[in-house]
Scaffold this active site. Structure first.
Site, PDB file in Angstrom:
ATOM      1  CG  PHE A   1      14.157   5.410   5.250  1.00 43.94           C
ATOM      2  CD1 PHE A   1      15.526   5.380   5.088  1.00 43.94           C
ATOM      3  CD2 PHE A   1      13.549   6.636   5.407  1.00 43.94           C
ATOM      4  CE1 PHE A   1      16.285   6.539   5.096  1.00 43.94           C
ATOM      5  CE2 PHE A   1      14.293   7.807   5.425  1.00 43.94           C
ATOM      6  CZ  PHE A   1      15.658   7.763   5.262  1.00 43.94           C
ATOM      7  N   GLY A   2      11.524   1.924   3.358  1.00 41.77           N
ATOM      8  CA  GLY A   2      10.816   0.666   3.503  1.00 41.77           C
ATOM      9  C   GLY A   2       9.549   0.607   2.684  1.00 41.77           C
TER      10      GLY A   2
ATOM     11  CG  ASP B   1       8.780  13.116   4.094  1.00 43.40           C
ATOM     12  OD1 ASP B   1       8.805  13.909   3.125  1.00 43.40           O
ATOM     13  OD2 ASP B   1       8.789  11.880   3.954  1.00 43.40           O
TER      14      ASP B   1
ATOM     15  CE  LYS C   1       8.938   3.086   6.730  1.00 39.26           C
ATOM     16  NZ  LYS C   1       9.069   4.514   7.131  1.00 39.26           N
TER      17      LYS C   1
ATOM     18  N   GLY D   1       8.520   3.750   0.188  1.00 37.95           N
ATOM     19  CA  GLY D   1       9.286   4.933   0.535  1.00 37.95           C
ATOM     20  C   GLY D   1      10.771   4.664   0.456  1.00 37.95           C
TER      21      GLY D   1
ATOM     22  CB  VAL E   1       3.587   0.731   3.967  1.00 39.26           C
ATOM     23  CG1 VAL E   1       2.448   0.551   4.971  1.00 39.26           C
ATOM     24  CG2 VAL E   1       4.616   1.717   4.515  1.00 39.26           C
TER      25      VAL E   1
ATOM     26  CB  ILE F   1      -0.985   0.021   1.189  1.00 38.84           C
ATOM     27  CG1 ILE F   1      -0.240  -0.102   2.527  1.00 38.84           C
ATOM     28  CG2 ILE F   1      -2.020  -1.079   1.051  1.00 38.84           C
ATOM     29  CD1 ILE F   1      -1.147   0.054   3.741  1.00 38.84           C
ATOM     30  N   GLY F   2       2.167   1.117   0.029  1.00 36.96           N
ATOM     31  CA  GLY F   2       3.032   2.287  -0.007  1.00 36.96           C
ATOM     32  C   GLY F   2       4.496   1.902  -0.100  1.00 36.96           C
TER      33      GLY F   2
END
Length: 282
Positions: free
Chosen positions: A15-16, A124, A32, A13, A18, A10-11
């Site tokens: 760094f990781g 952010d 995450k 980024g 999700v 679902i996401g």
């Protein structure tokens, strides 16, 4: 993964990734998952999240638990319906409804006020990091992977590019006011669907900022090279047009000189933030 069944991404980024995940007993959470190479980033974010949960900050996405499986760290959070950017996409970038936009504004203001009070800068704020309930009546600020103790000092990398404050781009010394700038960019974008400071790279972003124009005092505090500062301004001043309350609110946030930018407490008392919305139906 640590007793969680990963269902769907679902996401993503820096760094990781999700996932929507199911836990024993049938409940669902957002999980995450960090790459093995990002263990230091995971440890840092978990420490920040525990600090936030201890302070019981309002309108923030609080950590449920953290763990490690197969040498990869993970964090779980309550699963929300969508983020503000996804809703903007669903509405074909025509802007969020006035009621949802007010709810988002109030929630982010409440979250930032609490974070700044405990000495943290979110670093952010952007549409993707604002989560919404199914009816749009509630919103939460999420993703603390870039959060830092205040003041930030002469950093030149903090915040996602389109929402990066001029003082960060210039390495001129930054603090909580950087979040205020990002808030103005975010609310403006959610109001009309247009990225305010679109830029392909940091040089482009600086050229867009320079067209505002940037005050001499801010440029004098810059730690960037003369070659960087010599770039020509590009485009028209990118500030929200009009005299509507939402435009006035965004304009108040987007003051180039951070020393002249209003505080979160001041913005919380702005007529737009105090506006009553009749309906929040998505």
């Amino acid at each position: 993964m640590g007793g969680h069944v990963l269902e769907a991404v679902i996401g993503r980024g820096a760094f990781g990734t999700v996932f929507a995940a199911r836990v024993r007993g049938g409940g669902r959470v957002a999980l995450k998952l960090f790459p093995a190479a990002r263990s230091n980033a995971a440890a840092r974010e978990i420490a920040v999240l525990r600090r936030i949960r201890l302070a019981n900050t309002p309108s923030t996405c609080h950590i449920l638990e953290s763990g490690c499986a197969n040498d990869r760290a993970y964090i779980t959070f309550p699963l929300r319906a969508c983020n503000a950017y996804e809703l903007l996409q669903q509405r074909k970038f025509s802007g969020l409804s006035p009621a949802i936009l007010v709810a988002v504004t109030r929630a982010v203001l409440a979250a930032l006020a609490a974070l700044h009070a405990i000495g943290l800068v979110h670093c952010d704020v952007k549409p993707e990091n604002v989560l919404l309930s199914a009816d749009g009546a509630s919103a939460w600020l999420a993703d603390f992977g870039l959060a830092q103790d205040r003041p930030l000092g002469h950093v030149t990398y903090a915040q996602s590019r389109y929402y990066r404050a001029p003082e960060v781009v210039l390495g001129a010394g930054a603090d909580c006011e950087a979040d205020v700038w990002s808030l103005g960019c975010t609310i403006s974008e959610l109001a009309d669907g247009r990225v305010l400071f679109y830029a392909r790279n940091e040089g482009d972003l600086y050229a867009r900022h320079k067209a505002l124009p940037l005050p001499a005092g801010l440029l004098a505090r810059s730690t960037r090279s003369d070659a960087f500062l010599a770039r020509l301004a590009v485009g028209r001043p990118a500030v929200p047009a009009g005299d509507s309350l939402v435009a006035q609110f965004a304009q108040a946030c987007l003051v180039p000189e951070p020393r002249d930018r209003p505080s979160i407490a001041y913005l919380a008392d702005h007529p737009y933030a105090r506006r009553r919305a009749r309906s929040t139906a998505i």
